[in-house]
Write a protein that holds these residues in place. Structure first.
Motif, PDB file in Angstrom:
ATOM      1  N   ALA A 177       2.201  -8.873 -17.237  1.00 45.19           N
ATOM      2  CA  ALA A 177       3.126  -8.105 -16.401  1.00 45.19           C
ATOM      3  C   ALA A 177       2.595  -7.982 -14.983  1.00 45.19           C
ATOM      4  O   ALA A 177       3.351  -8.066 -14.008  1.00 45.19           O
ATOM      5  CB  ALA A 177       3.347  -6.717 -17.008  1.00 45.19           C
ATOM      6  N   TYR A 178       1.289  -7.800 -14.850  1.00 44.44           N
ATOM      7  CA  TYR A 178       0.694  -7.702 -13.516  1.00 44.44           C
ATOM      8  C   TYR A 178       0.901  -9.006 -12.747  1.00 44.44           C
ATOM      9  O   TYR A 178       1.260  -9.010 -11.564  1.00 44.44           O
ATOM     10  CB  TYR A 178      -0.802  -7.387 -13.632  1.00 44.44           C
ATOM     11  N   THR A 179       0.675 -10.129 -13.420  1.00 42.24           N
ATOM     12  CA  THR A 179       0.814 -11.430 -12.768  1.00 42.24           C
ATOM     13  C   THR A 179       2.252 -11.671 -12.325  1.00 42.24           C
ATOM     14  O   THR A 179       2.496 -12.157 -11.213  1.00 42.24           O
ATOM     15  CB  THR A 179       0.378 -12.551 -13.737  1.00 42.24           C
ATOM     16  N   ILE A 180       3.228 -11.312 -13.164  1.00 45.82           N
ATOM     17  CA  ILE A 180       4.631 -11.490 -12.807  1.00 45.82           C
ATOM     18  C   ILE A 180       4.981 -10.672 -11.577  1.00 45.82           C
ATOM     19  O   ILE A 180       5.643 -11.159 -10.652  1.00 45.82           O
ATOM     20  CB  ILE A 180       5.528 -11.110 -14.003  1.00 45.82           C
ATOM     21  N   GLU A 181       4.532  -9.413 -11.544  1.00 39.26           N
ATOM     22  CA  GLU A 181       4.823  -8.562 -10.403  1.00 39.26           C
ATOM     23  C   GLU A 181       4.155  -9.082  -9.129  1.00 39.26           C
ATOM     24  O   GLU A 181       4.758  -9.078  -8.043  1.00 39.26           O
ATOM     25  CB  GLU A 181       4.399  -7.127 -10.692  1.00 39.26           C
ATOM     26  N   LYS A 182       2.931  -9.568  -9.262  1.00 36.83           N
ATOM     27  CA  LYS A 182       2.238 -10.060  -8.071  1.00 36.83           C
ATOM     28  C   LYS A 182       2.904 -11.330  -7.540  1.00 36.83           C
ATOM     29  O   LYS A 182       3.060 -11.500  -6.327  1.00 36.83           O
ATOM     30  CB  LYS A 182       0.767 -10.324  -8.386  1.00 36.83           C
ATOM     31  N   GLN A 183       3.310 -12.216  -8.436  1.00 45.17           N
ATOM     32  CA  GLN A 183       4.003 -13.424  -7.994  1.00 45.17           C
ATOM     33  C   GLN A 183       5.331 -13.067  -7.327  1.00 45.17           C
ATOM     34  O   GLN A 183       5.734 -13.717  -6.350  1.00 45.17           O
ATOM     35  CB  GLN A 183       4.241 -14.359  -9.189  1.00 45.17           C
ATOM     36  N   ARG A 184       5.986 -12.047  -7.830  1.00 38.12           N
ATOM     37  CA  ARG A 184       7.222 -11.600  -7.184  1.00 38.12           C
ATOM     38  C   ARG A 184       6.951 -11.107  -5.775  1.00 38.12           C
ATOM     39  O   ARG A 184       7.674 -11.447  -4.826  1.00 38.12           O
ATOM     40  CB  ARG A 184       7.880 -10.485  -8.002  1.00 38.12           C
ATOM     41  N   GLN A 185       5.897 -10.315  -5.631  1.00 34.90           N
ATOM     42  CA  GLN A 185       5.575  -9.818  -4.297  1.00 34.90           C
ATOM     43  C   GLN A 185       5.176 -10.945  -3.350  1.00 34.90           C
ATOM     44  O   GLN A 185       5.566 -10.957  -2.178  1.00 34.90           O
ATOM     45  CB  GLN A 185       4.453  -8.784  -4.390  1.00 34.90           C
ATOM     46  N   LEU A 186       4.419 -11.900  -3.859  1.00 36.88           N
ATOM     47  CA  LEU A 186       4.038 -13.030  -3.009  1.00 36.88           C
ATOM     48  C   LEU A 186       5.266 -13.788  -2.514  1.00 36.88           C
ATOM     49  O   LEU A 186       5.280 -14.321  -1.401  1.00 36.88           O
ATOM     50  CB  LEU A 186       3.113 -13.980  -3.775  1.00 36.88           C
ATOM     51  N   ALA A 187       6.308 -13.835  -3.337  1.00 33.83           N
ATOM     52  CA  ALA A 187       7.516 -14.577  -2.971  1.00 33.83           C
ATOM     53  C   ALA A 187       8.491 -13.761  -2.140  1.00 33.83           C
ATOM     54  O   ALA A 187       9.208 -14.310  -1.306  1.00 33.83           O
ATOM     55  CB  ALA A 187       8.209 -15.081  -4.232  1.00 33.83           C
ATOM     56  N   GLU A 188       8.515 -12.419  -2.318  1.00 31.50           N
ATOM     57  CA  GLU A 188       9.598 -11.627  -1.740  1.00 31.50           C
ATOM     58  C   GLU A 188       9.187 -10.669  -0.642  1.00 31.50           C
ATOM     59  O   GLU A 188      10.054 -10.247   0.137  1.00 31.50           O
ATOM     60  CB  GLU A 188      10.291 -10.839  -2.860  1.00 31.50           C
ATOM     61  N   LEU A 189       7.920 -10.268  -0.571  1.00 40.16           N
ATOM     62  CA  LEU A 189       7.523  -9.320   0.467  1.00 40.16           C
ATOM     63  C   LEU A 189       7.841  -9.881   1.852  1.00 40.16           C
ATOM     64  O   LEU A 189       7.582 -11.052   2.141  1.00 40.16           O
ATOM     65  CB  LEU A 189       6.025  -9.015   0.367  1.00 40.16           C
ATOM     66  N   GLY A 190       8.410  -9.044   2.696  1.00 36.88           N
ATOM     67  CA  GLY A 190       8.769  -9.473   4.043  1.00 36.88           C
ATOM     68  C   GLY A 190      10.174  -9.992   4.169  1.00 36.88           C
ATOM     69  O   GLY A 190      10.670 -10.205   5.281  1.00 36.88           O
ATOM     70  N   TYR A 191      10.848 -10.219   3.017  1.00 32.52           N
ATOM     71  CA  TYR A 191      12.222 -10.715   3.037  1.00 32.52           C
ATOM     72  C   TYR A 191      13.221  -9.617   2.662  1.00 32.52           C
ATOM     73  O   TYR A 191      14.336  -9.915   2.234  1.00 32.52           O
ATOM     74  CB  TYR A 191      12.373 -11.873   2.055  1.00 32.52           C
ATOM     75  N   GLU A 192      12.839  -8.368   2.821  1.00 30.65           N
ATOM     76  CA  GLU A 192      13.702  -7.274   2.381  1.00 30.65           C
ATOM     77  C   GLU A 192      15.043  -7.269   3.116  1.00 30.65           C
ATOM     78  O   GLU A 192      16.056  -6.803   2.581  1.00 30.65           O
ATOM     79  CB  GLU A 192      12.994  -5.927   2.588  1.00 30.65           C
ATOM     80  N   ARG A 193      15.104  -7.762   4.327  1.00 30.97           N
ATOM     81  CA  ARG A 193      16.360  -7.800   5.087  1.00 30.97           C
ATOM     82  C   ARG A 193      17.025  -9.169   5.040  1.00 30.97           C
ATOM     83  O   ARG A 193      17.897  -9.465   5.856  1.00 30.97           O
ATOM     84  CB  ARG A 193      16.091  -7.408   6.544  1.00 30.97           C
ATOM     85  N   GLY A 194      16.615  -9.983   4.102  1.00 26.71           N
ATOM     86  CA  GLY A 194      17.178 -11.318   4.009  1.00 26.71           C
ATOM     87  C   GLY A 194      16.182 -12.350   4.494  1.00 26.71           C
ATOM     88  O   GLY A 194      15.241 -12.043   5.238  1.00 26.71           O
ATOM     89  N   ARG A 195      16.396 -13.578   4.065  1.00 24.76           N
ATOM     90  CA  ARG A 195      15.434 -14.622   4.367  1.00 24.76           C
ATOM     91  C   ARG A 195      15.792 -15.466   5.580  1.00 24.76           C
ATOM     92  O   ARG A 195      14.916 -15.865   6.343  1.00 24.76           O
ATOM     93  CB  ARG A 195      15.287 -15.541   3.150  1.00 24.76           C
ATOM     94  N   TYR A 196      17.081 -15.731   5.770  1.00 25.37           N
ATOM     95  CA  TYR A 196      17.465 -16.693   6.794  1.00 25.37           C
ATOM     96  C   TYR A 196      18.158 -16.012   7.970  1.00 25.37           C
ATOM     97  O   TYR A 196      18.940 -15.082   7.804  1.00 25.37           O
ATOM     98  CB  TYR A 196      18.394 -17.763   6.205  1.00 25.37           C
TER      99      TYR A 196
END
Length: 517
Positions: A177-196
């Protein structure tokens, strides 16, 4: 030179004390022999032999990556690390931490701090790396990142118990569970307002065109178009092919939420009701703005400070709809075509209900036939309801033009003064009785739904030398779902109603030139 030796000595004291505390805390401390991995130690928790109920093949090893920093004095509570080292440390799937030991001038441990590289601290690393990429500063070996360990770190006593407790908090039992959450953060942090994010240059042909574009009523076709990958507000040129086939954009204006639209006529008749959505356009004075846009899948209503306009591009033809939606839309068009329709907008908590006339002239195909079309669709709904039939099929409006049998059924069973009539030259075995009662029974279909009905038809004699019998009255007797044996149905209906003369369905032929119009 003395200063370098002092720093080196502080580092050696910190490493030796960390290894000692780990051993005393019953932790397995593995030191990195090559300092390129971003961590100084891998600390593992020994296997749990207490028997917690987890099968041996499902037990997971608990380990944490540690970057150790030691400092003396109280000039600053910040420590600096190589950005390249923290890059590798923070992106590791395992829990990764920075441990800071504060050491006295005498070489004794005073306090410990733990900075867990997850959440905001992981985001800080990713943001610095994104900034380095944007500035083309690729030599991150010579770049630093600093942490205020007193402000963001967890303080612990520099004892075996304190170190074990601090590391245990970040080294969770459920590593998956820790690994899944960390991979999610690595992919999504900083994109809270959209990616493009995109930049486009397009031609706007005056205030009305701009108003239509911002209301989503007209597409905008850019002459230049660039897309960026934006993370933490730092943009990099997008390198993929996701947007290669884009030729135009359609804006979605700010929404005011759902509303209910009802269109009523001048007479005491049935209204048309629709669930729609309200939008608001820009305050452009040249177009009497701001403009309110009410959007339904079949039409839009544009409202300014001085007028309201009903528009429909889909029309009746060429669109698959259910019977209910065909009937509702045709009723609305028929009411508007009458020239005295009233529009009411309600059901929106932000705007009070309002009513206003829709006195505009409706243009388009079938305008003169709309009352007949609406009457038939409403009547067919009534017959299905009386028969206990639910029509959920989607069909094209074009089917109406070939639904002669269904249109006759509606006229015959529901209209007290139908515009249709039945005519016969003679009835076998009947010598000019006046009047003559006959049982008519038929099966008809429309929109993928069929029903069977019976009616008593009263014929009167005429002076016409050819058509001696003409229908004078119709009385609806029965309507039900389609029967399998129509002849048996007609015989049973005639017997039950006391009407011995049955009108054989095969003897009827519809004259298309004399149909309802």
């Amino acid at each position: 030179m003395e200063r370098d030796l002092e720093s080196e000595r502080i580092g050696l004291i910190g490493e030796s004390q960390f290894q000692l505390l780990s051993a005393q805390a019953d932790l397995i401390c593995n030191k990195s022999t090559v300092d390129v991995m971003g961590w100084d130690f891998i600390v593992e928790f020994p296997p749990d032999r207490s028997g917690d109920g987890t099968a041996l093949d499902r037990r997971q090893a608990r380990a944490v990556r540690v970057q150790l920093k030691s400092t003396a004095g109280r000039k600053s509570s910040r420590v600096r690390l190589s950005l390249s080292a923290v890059d590798r440390l923070a992106k590791d799937a395992h829990p990764s931490v920075i441990v800071v030991f504060r050491i006295s001038q005498e070489g004794k441990l005073q306090s410990g701090y733990l900075v867990h590289l997850i959440g905001d601290e992981l985001a800080k690393v990713l943001k610095r790396l994104r900034l380095a990429e944007a500035n083309e500063s690729y030599d991150i070996n010579n770049a630093n990142i600093s942490y205020d360990y007193e402000k963001i770190g967890r303080r612990f006593d520099p004892t075996p118990e304190g170190l074990r407790e601090a590391l245990s908090d970040v080294c969770q039992d459920d590593f998956k569970a820790y690994t899944i959450e960390k991979q999610r953060q690595l992919a999504e942090l900083g994109y809270e307002r959209g990616r493009y994010e995109a930049e486009a240059i397009a031609l706007i042909d005056g205030p009305q065109h701009l108003n239509n574009v911002l209301l989503g009523l007209a597409p905008i076709k850019p002459t230049q178009f660039r897309v960026f990958d934006s993370r933490f507000g730092i943009r990099l040129p997008y390198q993929g092919t996701l947007f290669d086939d884009i030729e135009e954009f359609v804006f979605t204006p700010p929404t005011l939420g759902p509303c209910v639209i009802s269109i009523r006529g001048a007479a005491f008749g049935r209204a048309a009701r629709f669930d729609a959505t309200m939008f608001i356009g820009p305050p452009i004075d040249d177009v009497d703005g701001p403009e309110f846009l009410i959007r339904h899948e079949d039409f839009i209503i544009r409202m300014t400070r001085s007028s309201a306009k009903f528009e429909s591009e889909r029309g009746l033809d060429g669109v698959l709809r259910s019977l209910d939606k065909h009937a509702e839309f045709a009723r609305a068009l028929s009411l508007i075509a009458g020239g005295q329709a009233e529009l009411t907008i309600s059901g929106n908590p932000r705007i009070p209900a309002v009513s206003l006339p829709l006195g505009e002239v409706l243009s388009g195909p079938y305008v003169d036939q709309l009352p007949m079309i609406s009457e038939f669709l409403d009547g067919w709904q009534v017959l299905l309801s009386k028969a206990g039939i639910n029509s959920a099929n989607l069909f094209n409006f074009d089917e109406l033009w070939t639904a002669d049998e269904a249109r006759c059924a509606v006229e015959m069973l529901l209209n007290p003064s139908p515009s249709m009539r039945l005519e016969f030259k003679s009835f076998e075995g009947v010598d000019r009785p006046d009047p003559l009662e006959v049982l008519l029974f038929r099966t008809c279909s429309f929109g993928g739904t069929s029903l069977t009905y019976s009616a008593k038809v009263t014929f009167e004699c005429t002076d016409d030398p050819v058509w001696r019998y003409r229908s004078a009255r119709f009385e609806a007797l029965d309507v039900r779902p389609e029967v399998q044996d129509l002849d048996e149905y007609g015989f049973d209906q005639g017997e039950a109603r006391g009407i011995p003369l049955l009108l054989d369905q095969r003897s009827l032929k519809l004259d298309r030139e004399a149909q309802i119009s």
